[in-house]
Scaffold this active site. Structure first.
Site, PDB file in Angstrom:
ATOM      1  N   MET A 196       8.186  -3.307   4.882  1.00  0.00           N
ATOM      2  CA  MET A 196       8.713  -3.315   3.513  1.00  0.00           C
ATOM      3  C   MET A 196       9.441  -2.024   3.184  1.00  0.00           C
ATOM      4  SD  MET A 196       8.237  -6.303   2.478  1.00  0.00           S
ATOM      5  CE  MET A 196       8.924  -6.007   0.861  1.00  0.00           C
ATOM      6  N   ASP A 248      26.694   1.192  -6.631  1.00  0.00           N
ATOM      7  CA  ASP A 248      26.736   1.974  -7.865  1.00  0.00           C
ATOM      8  C   ASP A 248      27.851   3.008  -7.847  1.00  0.00           C
ATOM      9  OD1 ASP A 248      25.713   3.025 -10.425  1.00  0.00           O
ATOM     10  OD2 ASP A 248      25.193   4.772  -9.193  1.00  0.00           O
ATOM     11  N   HIS A 258       0.839  -1.190   0.000  1.00  0.00           N
ATOM     12  CA  HIS A 258       0.000   0.000   0.000  1.00  0.00           C
ATOM     13  C   HIS A 258       0.882   1.251   0.000  1.00  0.00           C
ATOM     14  CE1 HIS A 258      -2.712  -3.050   1.655  1.00  0.00           C
ATOM     15  NE2 HIS A 258      -3.697  -2.297   1.207  1.00  0.00           N
TER      16      HIS A 258
END
Length: 184
Positions: A139, A154, A97
């Protein structure tokens, strides 16, 4: 030390009733994936803490700590990326959500030689998230850790493609129907 159940739940903490019944909450009675309807739930204060590691060559860690990485301040960029990752979780994880986060804190600590039993060096990420809402925030914390560590990778991959992201996991969640859960 408290006793633990097989799922890592601290003794006395509430357990997830869907897990107890063997039913996944994101799958309906016909086996179709769905977003869980949380409209009947009460808003509660919820927090989650997650962690993870990126291990690297000691020279790579030195570049980061000394601020000499070619792409700039690795830790500052990774902190911002971690916060952005928390905020974008529902666009990345299909059944999450969208949440209005009230807190997103990203901590990145260098781990130097001798600090770990295994001798590995790198960066330890900890993300704390918070929300007042109807559904959990785990999450978002896990995504924040993942994005922060991927950003370190990166920014440093030109000098160390062998970096390894490991052990991303939930440490604690609070609030909602299941209450407090902590990792032993």
């Amino acid at each position: 030390m408290s006793e633990s159940t097989p799922g890592g739940l601290e003794a006395g903490s509430a357990q997830n009733t869907d897990a107890d019944s063997g039913r996944l909450s994101h799958v309906d009675e016909k086996g179709q994936v769905r977003m869980v309807d949380v409209s009947a739930k009460d808003d509660t204060d919820r927090t989650a803490i997650a962690e993870g590691w990126i291990f690297m060559h000691p020279d790579t860690l030195d570049l980061i700590v000394e601020g000499k990485a070619a792409k700039g301040d690795v830790l500052a960029c990774a902190r911002v990326a971690g916060v952005m990752g928390c905020k974008q979780t529902s666009t990345l994880i299909p059944m999450c959500h969208p949440l209005n986060l009230t807190k997103s804190k990203v901590e990145l600590e260098p781990v130097t030689a001798g600090e770990r039993e295994d001798g590995r060096v790198g960066i330890h990420a900890t993300v704390t998230t918070g929300v007042t809402g109807k559904t959990g925030i785990e999450m978002e914390a896990l995504t924040g850790v993942s994005v922060a560590l991927l950003t370190v990778y990166d920014m440093c991959k030109a000098v160390d493609r062998g970096m390894e992201i490991c052990d991303i996991r939930l440490l604690r969640k609070e609030g909602g129907k299941t209450g407090l859960w902590t990792r032993d």
